[in-house]
Design a protein around this motif. Structure first.
Motif, PDB file in Angstrom:
ATOM      1  N   LEU A   1     -17.561  90.304  -0.846  1.00  0.00           N
ATOM      2  CA  LEU A   1     -16.972  89.399  -2.055  1.00  0.00           C
ATOM      3  C   LEU A   1     -18.867  89.577  -2.878  1.00  0.00           C
ATOM      4  O   LEU A   1     -18.631  89.231  -4.546  1.00  0.00           O
ATOM      5  N   ASP A   2     -19.612  89.536  -2.721  1.00  0.00           N
ATOM      6  CA  ASP A   2     -20.791  89.519  -3.330  1.00  0.00           C
ATOM      7  C   ASP A   2     -20.848  91.526  -4.035  1.00  0.00           C
ATOM      8  O   ASP A   2     -20.982  91.019  -4.955  1.00  0.00           O
ATOM      9  N   ALA A   3     -20.140  91.607  -3.549  1.00  0.00           N
ATOM     10  CA  ALA A   3     -20.362  93.435  -4.544  1.00  0.00           C
ATOM     11  C   ALA A   3     -18.657  92.820  -5.441  1.00  0.00           C
ATOM     12  O   ALA A   3     -18.379  93.572  -6.613  1.00  0.00           O
ATOM     13  N   LEU A   4     -18.220  92.319  -5.252  1.00  0.00           N
ATOM     14  CA  LEU A   4     -16.952  92.174  -6.062  1.00  0.00           C
ATOM     15  C   LEU A   4     -17.061  91.087  -7.072  1.00  0.00           C
ATOM     16  O   LEU A   4     -17.229  91.410  -8.745  1.00  0.00           O
ATOM     17  N   ALA A   5     -18.286  90.216  -6.819  1.00  0.00           N
ATOM     18  CA  ALA A   5     -18.448  89.639  -7.919  1.00  0.00           C
ATOM     19  C   ALA A   5     -19.377  89.912  -8.650  1.00  0.00           C
ATOM     20  O   ALA A   5     -19.645  89.752 -10.717  1.00  0.00           O
ATOM     21  N   GLN A   6     -20.668  91.412  -8.078  1.00  0.00           N
ATOM     22  CA  GLN A   6     -21.305  92.103  -8.935  1.00  0.00           C
ATOM     23  C   GLN A   6     -20.439  92.904 -10.724  1.00  0.00           C
ATOM     24  O   GLN A   6     -20.947  93.204 -11.238  1.00  0.00           O
ATOM     25  N   GLN A   7     -19.553  93.004  -9.808  1.00  0.00           N
ATOM     26  CA  GLN A   7     -18.453  94.102 -10.195  1.00  0.00           C
ATOM     27  C   GLN A   7     -17.213  93.113 -12.207  1.00  0.00           C
ATOM     28  O   GLN A   7     -18.055  93.651 -12.749  1.00  0.00           O
ATOM     29  N   LEU A   8     -17.997  92.178 -11.495  1.00  0.00           N
ATOM     30  CA  LEU A   8     -16.746  91.007 -12.374  1.00  0.00           C
ATOM     31  C   LEU A   8     -18.325  90.840 -13.172  1.00  0.00           C
ATOM     32  O   LEU A   8     -18.017  90.190 -14.239  1.00  0.00           O
ATOM     33  N   GLY A   9     -19.223  90.583 -12.742  1.00  0.00           N
ATOM     34  CA  GLY A   9     -20.426  90.002 -14.390  1.00  0.00           C
ATOM     35  C   GLY A   9     -20.201  88.986 -13.795  1.00  0.00           C
ATOM     36  O   GLY A   9     -21.256  88.006 -14.298  1.00  0.00           O
ATOM     37  N   ILE A  10     -20.300  88.164 -12.265  1.00  0.00           N
ATOM     38  CA  ILE A  10     -20.026  86.686 -12.264  1.00  0.00           C
ATOM     39  C   ILE A  10     -21.244  86.183 -10.968  1.00  0.00           C
ATOM     40  O   ILE A  10     -21.341  87.043 -10.116  1.00  0.00           O
ATOM     41  N   ASP A  11     -21.455  84.949 -10.476  1.00  0.00           N
ATOM     42  CA  ASP A  11     -22.427  84.708 -10.114  1.00  0.00           C
ATOM     43  C   ASP A  11     -21.582  84.617  -8.491  1.00  0.00           C
ATOM     44  O   ASP A  11     -20.641  84.465  -8.400  1.00  0.00           O
ATOM     45  N   ALA A  12     -22.409  85.407  -7.711  1.00  0.00           N
ATOM     46  CA  ALA A  12     -21.813  85.966  -6.561  1.00  0.00           C
ATOM     47  C   ALA A  12     -22.443  85.147  -5.131  1.00  0.00           C
ATOM     48  O   ALA A  12     -21.000  84.695  -4.473  1.00  0.00           O
ATOM     49  N   PRO A  13     -23.637  84.081  -4.980  1.00  0.00           N
ATOM     50  CA  PRO A  13     -22.823  82.630  -4.086  1.00  0.00           C
ATOM     51  C   PRO A  13     -22.077  81.593  -4.629  1.00  0.00           C
ATOM     52  O   PRO A  13     -21.288  81.266  -3.964  1.00  0.00           O
ATOM     53  N   GLY A  14     -21.713  81.672  -6.245  1.00  0.00           N
ATOM     54  CA  GLY A  14     -20.561  80.574  -6.469  1.00  0.00           C
ATOM     55  C   GLY A  14     -19.880  81.306  -5.815  1.00  0.00           C
ATOM     56  O   GLY A  14     -18.258  80.701  -5.380  1.00  0.00           O
ATOM     57  N   LEU A  15     -18.918  82.755  -5.323  1.00  0.00           N
ATOM     58  CA  LEU A  15     -17.924  82.813  -5.291  1.00  0.00           C
ATOM     59  C   LEU A  15     -17.493  82.699  -4.360  1.00  0.00           C
ATOM     60  O   LEU A  15     -17.447  82.266  -3.356  1.00  0.00           O
ATOM     61  N   ARG A  16     -18.963  83.049  -2.987  1.00  0.00           N
ATOM     62  CA  ARG A  16     -18.850  83.245  -1.488  1.00  0.00           C
ATOM     63  C   ARG A  16     -18.434  81.447  -2.006  1.00  0.00           C
ATOM     64  O   ARG A  16     -17.556  81.575  -0.278  1.00  0.00           O
ATOM     65  N   SER A  17     -19.519  81.038  -2.031  1.00  0.00           N
ATOM     66  CA  SER A  17     -19.103  79.409  -1.975  1.00  0.00           C
ATOM     67  C   SER A  17     -17.479  79.015  -2.249  1.00  0.00           C
ATOM     68  O   SER A  17     -17.088  78.091  -0.851  1.00  0.00           O
ATOM     69  N   SER A  18     -16.766  79.626  -2.937  1.00  0.00           N
ATOM     70  CA  SER A  18     -15.699  79.332  -3.484  1.00  0.00           C
ATOM     71  C   SER A  18     -14.684  79.302  -2.314  1.00  0.00           C
ATOM     72  O   SER A  18     -13.632  78.845  -1.817  1.00  0.00           O
ATOM     73  N   VAL A  19     -15.261  80.752  -1.946  1.00  0.00           N
ATOM     74  CA  VAL A  19     -13.940  81.403  -1.024  1.00  0.00           C
ATOM     75  C   VAL A  19     -14.154  80.321   0.317  1.00  0.00           C
ATOM     76  O   VAL A  19     -13.669  80.126   1.249  1.00  0.00           O
ATOM     77  N   ALA A  20     -15.566  80.157   0.845  1.00  0.00           N
ATOM     78  CA  ALA A  20     -15.986  79.474   1.581  1.00  0.00           C
ATOM     79  C   ALA A  20     -14.968  78.203   1.675  1.00  0.00           C
ATOM     80  O   ALA A  20     -14.153  77.271   3.272  1.00  0.00           O
ATOM     81  N   GLN A  21     -15.247  77.734   1.298  1.00  0.00           N
ATOM     82  CA  GLN A  21     -14.295  76.282   0.396  1.00  0.00           C
ATOM     83  C   GLN A  21     -12.727  77.144   0.917  1.00  0.00           C
ATOM     84  O   GLN A  21     -11.944  75.201   1.847  1.00  0.00           O
ATOM     85  N   ILE A  22     -12.609  77.553   0.025  1.00  0.00           N
ATOM     86  CA  ILE A  22     -10.871  77.978  -0.024  1.00  0.00           C
ATOM     87  C   ILE A  22     -10.614  78.005   1.934  1.00  0.00           C
ATOM     88  O   ILE A  22      -9.055  77.333   2.139  1.00  0.00           O
ATOM     89  N   ASN A  23     -11.423  78.688   2.209  1.00  0.00           N
ATOM     90  CA  ASN A  23     -10.913  78.838   3.601  1.00  0.00           C
ATOM     91  C   ASN A  23     -11.435  77.532   4.355  1.00  0.00           C
ATOM     92  O   ASN A  23     -10.212  77.541   5.753  1.00  0.00           O
ATOM     93  N   ALA A  24     -11.684  76.801   4.718  1.00  0.00           N
ATOM     94  CA  ALA A  24     -11.840  75.529   5.109  1.00  0.00           C
ATOM     95  C   ALA A  24     -10.858  74.694   4.769  1.00  0.00           C
ATOM     96  O   ALA A  24     -10.412  74.103   5.599  1.00  0.00           O
ATOM     97  N   TYR A  25     -10.157  74.702   3.964  1.00  0.00           N
ATOM     98  CA  TYR A  25      -8.728  73.807   3.077  1.00  0.00           C
ATOM     99  C   TYR A  25      -8.125  74.635   3.847  1.00  0.00           C
ATOM    100  O   TYR A  25      -6.557  73.636   3.883  1.00  0.00           O
ATOM    101  N   ALA A  26      -7.893  75.676   3.623  1.00  0.00           N
ATOM    102  CA  ALA A  26      -7.097  76.732   4.802  1.00  0.00           C
ATOM    103  C   ALA A  26      -6.753  76.030   5.899  1.00  0.00           C
ATOM    104  O   ALA A  26      -4.842  75.590   6.820  1.00  0.00           O
ATOM    105  N   GLU A  27      -7.106  75.499   6.439  1.00  0.00           N
ATOM    106  CA  GLU A  27      -7.619  75.434   7.960  1.00  0.00           C
ATOM    107  C   GLU A  27      -6.837  73.791   7.991  1.00  0.00           C
ATOM    108  O   GLU A  27      -6.409  73.150   8.946  1.00  0.00           O
ATOM    109  N   THR A  28      -7.339  72.851   7.182  1.00  0.00           N
ATOM    110  CA  THR A  28      -7.295  71.405   7.047  1.00  0.00           C
ATOM    111  C   THR A  28      -5.814  71.316   6.408  1.00  0.00           C
ATOM    112  O   THR A  28      -4.802  70.326   6.622  1.00  0.00           O
ATOM    113  N   GLY A  29      -5.613  72.274   5.910  1.00  0.00           N
ATOM    114  CA  GLY A  29      -4.313  71.525   4.601  1.00  0.00           C
ATOM    115  C   GLY A  29      -4.493  71.010   3.259  1.00  0.00           C
ATOM    116  O   GLY A  29      -2.839  70.721   2.891  1.00  0.00           O
TER     117      GLY A  29
END
Length: 571
Positions: free
Chosen positions: A430-458
């Motif tokens: 995800l960090d490498a993806l963020a770097q290629q896109l030119g967006i904030d890497a910690p923000g992307l990691r956090s967003s993916v972590a959140q959506i993964n947690a939401y997938a667990e709870t529905g």
């Protein structure tokens, strides 16, 4: 139907009961309704193809209360539909026009199906877009055209605007939602295998005789059915590659129009009415700048014919735009890619990817900002907020293989051209993806972590993704998660495409009354002038209430305009 070879075939004394400007879905419908009523009709199209944006659309036509609704939703009523529109649209459009649409929708469809080759079916599940509002339904109001055999058109088949290449497979084979589901289940179901085998066999035969498939579905099917129906009426003349350069009005109303084709001019008399169905203002440079500031024209995925040229002519004789709409246009998120021929493919992300499990959308800060399963209209409005352009649709390898992403087909193969030209971005982290896109890497990691947690709870507490019937219909219940719209992003490589807000149609158009008569500055009708489709101010008031809410009113008000014009005394 007479296909006009050139304007030289018209004399200066030529006269038509009804002249229709624009051969998109609404314009063709207006011409057909008038022809059925016995009127002498001239249908004028400025491009080399008929169909307009309708030919590129899903062809869905939202008309409540038809005979098709009873088969899938017998409990639905026009009172429910009125309640839904009142709740969703409210003061953004005149209630009287919405009522006229509801009152006459069923009879317009009835006339088409009884007197022409236009036939519909109700899709088993096609929810209204704001499905948590009172009066909404899950099915019955959204009609789709039956598939059509383009071979029945003979030489006229070449007049239909071909579909967007990225929406076809195997060199021009059209597929609809039913076909796609069968193709994806090709190796899992014998029924799907049979369906796919028939499609492929038909397409193989087509390619021996035609430049593309002749099995027409979605918007192409509707256009094909309208065209073959018009071809059966000798009182219809079709003028291609022709524009209107002047509208002549006197104290009694519209008297004549001046046409131009390849530098040749010809004036024809209008005895009963002129219908504006030119597709809206969207490609008119000044109107676009005024109404859609900051939105480049190359984000528009619609067909090229709607230049807005006819709008200036109508404004010169007193027509004016309606007011009070929530948005001047209807929207969808789009991604862009340059084709090998140098043209730009603009791909609308309607339903196949963004709302599926294993997908999320982030902005420049790497943060989610929208419910990915909301309607494409609301999604694209959110894109226009500060800091969200471009946005990035992100997925993992599992989701890419299962659903594809944008112009990338499901299966996970053939990615190299998309990676080479930058349409698709791939990275192992995800960090490498963020770097290629030119967006904030910690923000992307956090967003993916959140959506993964939401997938667990529905449950998505941030944007309520998958919380309505509409959004759930956009998801994948077969994925096995607690929420059909939520799934984790875990398996590398990770992928992304850039998203932009694309205007897919005009919501702002000419103010009309309930007969589609264009209103002058004093809000009285201009005799003999009508506007339908995207030239008419939307009865939805810039609110995207349901699938097919441009085509549905386009057909119904085409019926009302043709009926009103036929009832007028000769001017």
């Amino acid at each position: 139907m007479q296909l006009l070879p050139s304007l030289a075939a018209l004399t200066e004394s030529s006269a038509f009961d009804l002249v229709v400007v624009g051969a998109g879905g609404a314009g063709m419908a207006a011409a057909l309704f008038a022809a059925i009523a016995g009127q002498k009709v001239l249908l004028v199209e400025r491009t080399e193809y008929v169909g307009g944006t309708t030919a590129w659309s899903g062809g869905t036509t939202w008309i409540p209360g038809t005979r098709h609704a009873a088969g899938v939703n017998p409990q639905d009523t026009l009172a429910d539909a009125k309640r839904y529109l009142d709740n969703a649209v409210g003061e953004h459009s005149p209630a009287a026009l919405r009522q006229a649409f509801l009152d006459h929708g069923a009879e317009a469809v009835e006339l088409l199906e009884n007197r022409s080759e236009v036939h519909y079916r109700a899709y088993p599940k096609h929810p209204d877009y704001i499905s948590d509002l009172g009066g909404s339904t899950l099915n019955g109001r959204a009609l789709e055209p039956l598939p059509f055999d383009g071979r029945l058109l003979g030489n006229l088949f070449a007049l239909i605007r071909p579909p967007i290449p990225e929406f076809t497979v195997l060199g021009g084979m059209m597929v609809d939602r039913t076909d796609i589901n069968h193709l994806l289940a090709l190796g899992k179901s014998f029924r799907s295998f049979q369906h796919a085998a028939k499609l492929l066999a038909r397409h193989a035969l087509d390619r021996l005789r035609h430049p593309r498939g002749t099995r027409l579905v979605m918007g192409n099917a509707l256009v094909g059915r309208l065209l073959v129906s018009l071809s059966q009426h000798p009182n219809v003349t079709l003028a291609m590659n022709t524009s209107v350069k002047r509208i002549q009005r006197d104290t009694t109303g519209i008297r004549a129009v001046t046409l131009v084709q390849d530098g040749q001019h010809r004036s024809v008399a209008v005895t009963q009415g002129l219908v504006l169905a030119s597709g809206g203002f969207n490609r008119h440079p000044q109107l676009r700048q005024d109404l859609l500031p900051g939105i480049p024209a190359d984000w528009n995925p619609a067909a090229p014919g709607h230049t807005g040229e006819a709008h200036g002519l109508a404004q010169n004789i007193g027509a004016h735009y309606g007011q009070g709409g929530l948005s001047p246009a209807f929207w969808a998120p789009v991604s862009k890619r340059q084709r090998q021929d140098g043209s730009t493919a603009v791909f609308p992300h309607f339903m196949m990817d963004r709302a599926k499990p294993g997908m999320l959308t982030v902005n420049q800060a790497g943060q989610r900002f929208v419910n990915e399963s909301t309607s494409y209209h609301l999604f694209a409005l959110a894109l226009q907020q500060t800091g969200n352009l471009p946005a990035y649709l992100v997925c993992d390898a599992v989701a890419l293989r299962k659903y594809g992403i944008g112009m990338v087909r499901p299966g996970g193969k053939g990615l190299e051209p998309f990676l080479a030209d930058g349409y698709l971005t791939q990275a192992d982290t995800l960090d490498a993806l963020a770097q290629q896109l030119g967006i904030d890497a910690p923000g992307l990691r956090s967003s993916v972590a959140q959506i993964n947690a939401y997938a667990e709870t529905g449950v998505d507490p941030d944007f309520q993704r998958g919380s309505t019937a509409y959004s759930q219909n956009m998801g994948d219940p077969a994925a096995g998660g607690k929420n059909p719209n939520l799934g984790p992003l875990r398996q590398a490589p990770f992928y992304a495409v850039r998203l932009y807000p694309g205007d897919i149609g005009a919501a702002t158009g000419f103010a009309t009354n309930a007969d589609a008569q264009v209103l002058g500055e004093d809000n009285t009708p201009i005799p003999g002038l009508y506007a339908v489709g995207n030239d008419m101010h939307s009865i939805m008031g810039g609110v995207y209430t349901a699938p097919g809410i441009t085509l549905g009113p386009g057909v119904v008000f085409a019926y009302l305009a043709a009926r009103h014009a036929a009832a007028r005394n000769n001017l």
